[in-house]
Write a protein that holds these residues in place. Structure first.
Motif, PDB file in Angstrom:
ATOM      1  N   ASN A  69      -0.806   8.162  -2.184  1.00 34.61           N
ATOM      2  CA  ASN A  69       0.575   8.443  -1.779  1.00 34.61           C
ATOM      3  C   ASN A  69       1.159   9.648  -2.512  1.00 34.61           C
ATOM      4  O   ASN A  69       2.376   9.791  -2.608  1.00 34.61           O
ATOM      5  CB  ASN A  69       1.445   7.203  -2.010  1.00 34.61           C
ATOM      6  CG  ASN A  69       1.062   6.063  -1.101  1.00 34.61           C
ATOM      7  OD1 ASN A  69       0.603   6.282   0.024  1.00 34.61           O
ATOM      8  ND2 ASN A  69       1.236   4.833  -1.557  1.00 34.61           N
ATOM      9  N   ARG A  81       0.808  -1.225   0.000  1.00 29.52           N
ATOM     10  CA  ARG A  81       0.000   0.000   0.000  1.00 29.52           C
ATOM     11  C   ARG A  81       0.843   1.278   0.000  1.00 29.52           C
ATOM     12  O   ARG A  81       0.284   2.380  -0.055  1.00 29.52           O
ATOM     13  CB  ARG A  81      -0.920   0.022   1.220  1.00 29.52           C
ATOM     14  CG  ARG A  81      -2.004  -1.049   1.207  1.00 29.52           C
ATOM     15  CD  ARG A  81      -2.814  -1.015   2.504  1.00 29.52           C
ATOM     16  NE  ARG A  81      -3.907  -1.959   2.495  1.00 29.52           N
ATOM     17  CZ  ARG A  81      -5.137  -1.696   2.072  1.00 29.52           C
ATOM     18  NH1 ARG A  81      -5.418  -0.478   1.605  1.00 29.52           N
ATOM     19  NH2 ARG A  81      -6.082  -2.615   2.116  1.00 29.52           N
ATOM     20  N   PHE A 133      -3.328  -0.543  -8.698  1.00 24.09           N
ATOM     21  CA  PHE A 133      -2.462   0.313  -7.887  1.00 24.09           C
ATOM     22  C   PHE A 133      -2.765   1.799  -8.057  1.00 24.09           C
ATOM     23  O   PHE A 133      -2.142   2.631  -7.390  1.00 24.09           O
ATOM     24  CB  PHE A 133      -0.992   0.044  -8.223  1.00 24.09           C
ATOM     25  CG  PHE A 133      -0.412  -1.134  -7.486  1.00 24.09           C
ATOM     26  CD1 PHE A 133       0.187  -0.961  -6.244  1.00 24.09           C
ATOM     27  CD2 PHE A 133      -0.491  -2.405  -8.018  1.00 24.09           C
ATOM     28  CE1 PHE A 133       0.709  -2.040  -5.550  1.00 24.09           C
ATOM     29  CE2 PHE A 133       0.023  -3.500  -7.338  1.00 24.09           C
ATOM     30  CZ  PHE A 133       0.628  -3.320  -6.095  1.00 24.09           C
ATOM     31  N   THR A 177      -3.739   3.490  -4.851  1.00 27.57           N
ATOM     32  CA  THR A 177      -2.582   3.539  -3.956  1.00 27.57           C
ATOM     33  C   THR A 177      -1.664   4.695  -4.325  1.00 27.57           C
ATOM     34  O   THR A 177      -1.220   5.466  -3.464  1.00 27.57           O
ATOM     35  CB  THR A 177      -1.795   2.213  -4.019  1.00 27.57           C
ATOM     36  OG1 THR A 177      -2.604   1.165  -3.480  1.00 27.57           O
ATOM     37  CG2 THR A 177      -0.500   2.300  -3.227  1.00 27.57           C
TER      38      THR A 177
END
Length: 235
Positions: free
Chosen positions: A119, A69, A112, A115
């Motif tokens: 981020n 993650r 992803f 994720t």
């Protein structure tokens, strides 16, 4: 983005160019590098985090995304070449190449994407080929998959820009890996390609043309097909 301090995931990170990417990332100061492979026991790079991932299996991709993650840099490197020809090649081979080289990379990127957004946006690098723009009838399954991969990469660039995710692509001719084993042609060192790619990612490159052959082929796209395929005017 900068490679230093990033959290990277490399698909097909157990051998060939993928292994070179894993080692180059660690050398460049990435804070963590997931080396993803169907069999993580084959990951040999010291300091890498082995991760089970089969890009053709949706459950495997989802499980990897749940585990990793913290990823900020995704490198879609996993690929195959079934070597099917355009007229006689088995359609099953075409499907295998597309399932891994096109849909596999897309599946991983989709999984992803949230994720990366969470981020800070991050970066996706798709490993493509000079054969994104050049073909040969005897390897049509592979070249067609790389052309499709380029199109999907461009779609991802547009789709992910609003979340702050940059999408780049590596195009390169022959690399001295298992995929080019047995071919009597000049080959690039995978370590050199990995280092060059990371340097250009740091510089913000949207598309990385890693050798002169690739640059020449890309330039030829604006000209007549006979520029890339002079055999069309022979005889």
């Amino acid at each position: 983005m900068t490679v230093q301090g990033s959290v990277a995931l490399v698909t097909g990170g157990n051998r060939g160019l993928g292994d070179s990417f894993v080692r180059a990332l660690l050398d460049a100061g990435a804070s963590k590098v997931y080396a993803a492979a169907r069999d993580p026991r084959k990951v040999t790079a010291a300091g890498a985090v082995p991760l089970v991932l089969d890009v053709t299996d949706a459950d495997s991709v989802q499980a990897a995304a749940q585990q990793a993650r913290d990823v900020t840099l995704l490198i879609n490197n996993a690929g195959i070449d079934s070597g099917a020809s355009v007229l006689e090649g088995d359609f099953a081979d075409f499907r295998r190449d597309f399932e891994t080289n096109v849909l596999g990379s897309l599946r991983v990127t989709r999984e992803f994407a949230s994720t990366l957004a969470g981020n800070g946006g991050g970066t996706v690098l798709n490993v493509l080929s000079v054969l994104s723009w050049l073909t040969a009838p005897d390897v049509a399954s592979y070249t067609a998959s790389k052309s499709a991969g380029w199109s999907v990469t461009n779609s991802l660039r547009l789709a992910l820009r609003n979340q702050g995710t940059r999408v780049s692509a590596l195009h390169v001719a022959y690399i001295d890996t298992d995929l080019a084993r047995g071919l009597d042609v000049p080959k690039s060192d995978p370590t050199d390609i990995a280092r060059l790619t990371l340097k250009m990612l740091d510089e913000g490159a949207e598309e990385i043309l890693a050798d002169e052959i690739t640059k020449q082929v890309k330039a030829g796209l604006s000209q007549s097909p006979t520029t890339l395929y002079p055999q069309l005017i022979e005889g």
